[in-house]
Design a protein around this motif. Structure first.
Motif, PDB file in Angstrom:
ATOM      1  N   SER A  66       7.404  -3.317   5.866  1.00 32.80           N
ATOM      2  CA  SER A  66       7.302  -2.912   7.274  1.00 32.80           C
ATOM      3  C   SER A  66       6.667  -1.538   7.389  1.00 32.80           C
ATOM      4  N   VAL A  67       6.276  -1.174   8.618  1.00 35.59           N
ATOM      5  CA  VAL A  67       5.774   0.168   8.868  1.00 35.59           C
ATOM      6  C   VAL A  67       6.810   1.207   8.454  1.00 35.59           C
ATOM      7  N   HIS A  68       8.065   0.935   8.805  1.00 31.63           N
ATOM      8  CA  HIS A  68       9.151   1.852   8.444  1.00 31.63           C
ATOM      9  C   HIS A  68       9.206   2.033   6.929  1.00 31.63           C
ATOM     10  N   GLY A  69       9.223   0.916   6.201  1.00 30.02           N
ATOM     11  CA  GLY A  69       9.314   0.980   4.748  1.00 30.02           C
ATOM     12  C   GLY A  69       8.128   1.677   4.120  1.00 30.02           C
ATOM     13  N   TRP A  70       6.915   1.415   4.660  1.00 34.12           N
ATOM     14  CA  TRP A  70       5.716   2.043   4.121  1.00 34.12           C
ATOM     15  C   TRP A  70       5.748   3.554   4.331  1.00 34.12           C
ATOM     16  N   LEU A  71       6.107   3.992   5.540  1.00 35.14           N
ATOM     17  CA  LEU A  71       6.188   5.428   5.815  1.00 35.14           C
ATOM     18  C   LEU A  71       7.204   6.109   4.904  1.00 35.14           C
ATOM     19  N   PHE A  72       8.357   5.460   4.752  1.00 37.24           N
ATOM     20  CA  PHE A  72       9.402   6.055   3.926  1.00 37.24           C
ATOM     21  C   PHE A  72       8.965   6.157   2.473  1.00 37.24           C
ATOM     22  N   GLN A  73       8.451   5.058   1.925  1.00 34.18           N
ATOM     23  CA  GLN A  73       8.067   5.042   0.512  1.00 34.18           C
ATOM     24  C   GLN A  73       6.878   5.962   0.237  1.00 34.18           C
ATOM     25  N   THR A  74       5.929   6.029   1.172  1.00 32.10           N
ATOM     26  CA  THR A  74       4.707   6.802   0.949  1.00 32.10           C
ATOM     27  C   THR A  74       4.906   8.295   1.132  1.00 32.10           C
ATOM     28  N   LEU A  75       5.655   8.675   2.166  1.00 33.22           N
ATOM     29  CA  LEU A  75       5.744  10.085   2.530  1.00 33.22           C
ATOM     30  C   LEU A  75       7.004  10.795   2.039  1.00 33.22           C
ATOM     31  N   PHE A  76       8.055  10.054   1.791  1.00 36.85           N
ATOM     32  CA  PHE A  76       9.340  10.728   1.559  1.00 36.85           C
ATOM     33  C   PHE A  76       9.978  10.443   0.200  1.00 36.85           C
ATOM     34  N   VAL A  77       9.582   9.370  -0.454  1.00 37.22           N
ATOM     35  CA  VAL A  77      10.165   9.048  -1.757  1.00 37.22           C
ATOM     36  C   VAL A  77       9.314   9.687  -2.850  1.00 37.22           C
TER      37      VAL A  77
END
Length: 362
Positions: free
Chosen positions: A314-325
């Motif tokens: 999802s957009v949520h998962g992509w943003l989290f994995q790309t920017l914050f993990v």
């Protein structure tokens, strides 16, 4: 000219920011315990957030309607606002990206946060307009004691009632028989029907604080802090026989959360309205469009979970994995950073709307 009390605006905006923070972690599988609800009995800081908002709804009612005369025009305004809140909540629960953009009827959740705000606002506003503080206090005591008796002492289909999550819990039983499949969980809803009664008392406690803030008394701060301390102590004592529980919105939960709300509001009042410190303005900007900011955060968050960017992510998962993990960062910390980034965006949005004098009244 309406009297403005800075602490009330800051408290409202701070509560909205906290509601967004606890609702949008990077991943629900890795969240620091204070940012999660208690599993059943007991409470965490997260469990204070929604009652804080209902409390400040009550306080705001005093500011909004203190010079209003009960009548058709006022009732119409209150009723329309309540219906708008309920309608927005139902929309959030029913919306989906699949045509016709509504979940199958049997899957739509009827109760919800905005729905409860709408009902509590309606009830608390009408009670404030028609009852003095003594009558309100008597009604609050009657509801809290009556709810305890109902939940703990009236047999349910021949069984001894329980406060646990079970079929012989009155709140769960009523919700299941009224809402059926339209609930948060198959056997209970944290914004259910029966538990809405004591949640109205949360707003009534906010009304008492609003009356105090608009009074001519010189000891407002001391009274807020003392009241908060007494309510917290009484709530914990009641917890011994009627457990503190957000999902059931138990009477002890009402006292404890109203107590902490008075303490926090009192501290903010001291810093801003007594000492004159420029503190928390960013929160007051968000508080000026509180419902709009909360609704947008909930709706966009739902979209981010629904929209896929490929490979089932999802957009949520992509943003989290790309920017914050990142390697070396605990996943709980990354999850918190995501939530804080979301809060920062909506605080900026609140500031932007305020600067451009955009105030959307819901």
């Amino acid at each position: 000219m309406k009297q403005r009390i800075a602490s009330v605006d800051i408290f409202r905006g701070l509560t909205i920011a906290l509601m967004i923070l606890v609702n949008t972690p990077g991943t629900w599988s890795s969240v620091y315990p204070p940012l999660l609800h208690a599993e059943w009995h007991g409470y965490t800081p997260t469990d204070l957030v929604f009652p804080f908002f209902l409390f400040i709804v009550g306080t705001s009612i005093v500011f909004a309607y203190r010079n209003k005369t009960p009548g058709p025009a006022v009732y119409k305004k209150i009723g329309i606002r309540s219906l708008k809140l309920i309608g927005l909540g139902l929309f959030l629960g029913a919306f989906t990206l699949s045509f016709p953009f509504i979940e199958p009827f049997e899957q739509i959740r009827f109760p919800g946060v905005l729905q409860r705000i709408g009902v509590v606002f309606l009830a608390a506003s009408l009670l404030y307009l028609h009852l003095n503080w003594k009558a309100l206090l008597g009604l609050a005591a009657f509801i809290l004691l009556g709810y305890w008796v109902w939940m703990g002492f009236i047999p349910l289909e021949g069984q001894v009632p329980t406060f646990d999550r079970a079929p012989n819990n009155w709140a769960n039983y009523v919700d299941l028989h009224v809402f059926g499949t339209h609930m948060y969980k198959p056997d209970y809803d944290p914004e259910g029907l029966l538990s809405t009664l004591p949640s109205i008392v949360t707003a009534i406690f906010g009304i008492f604080t609003g009356l105090l803030l608009l009074s001519e008394r010189k000891d407002k701060l001391r009274r807020m802090l003392f009241t908060g301390f007494v309510l917290v102590v009484l709530g914990h004592l009641w917890d011994l026989v009627f457990p503190i529980n957000k999902a059931l919105w138990t009477s002890s939960f009402v006292l404890v959360t109203a107590g902490w709300a008075n303490v926090l509001l009192g501290l903010i009042y001291y810093l801003t309205d007594v000492r004159g410190m420029r503190f928390g303005s960013l929160f007051s900007y968000a508080g000026a469009n509180a419902i709009t900011v909360y609704f947008l955060s909930s709706f966009i968050s739902k979209l981010f979970y629904m929209i896929s960017v490929g490979e089932g992510q999802s957009v949520h998962g992509w943003l989290f994995q790309t920017l914050f993990v990142h390697e070396g960062l605990p996943l709980e910390f990354s999850s918190l950073l995501y939530g804080l980034a979301v809060v920062a965006f909506y605080l900026w949005l609140g500031w932007w709307m305020y600067r451009r004098k955009i105030f959307i009244k819901v």
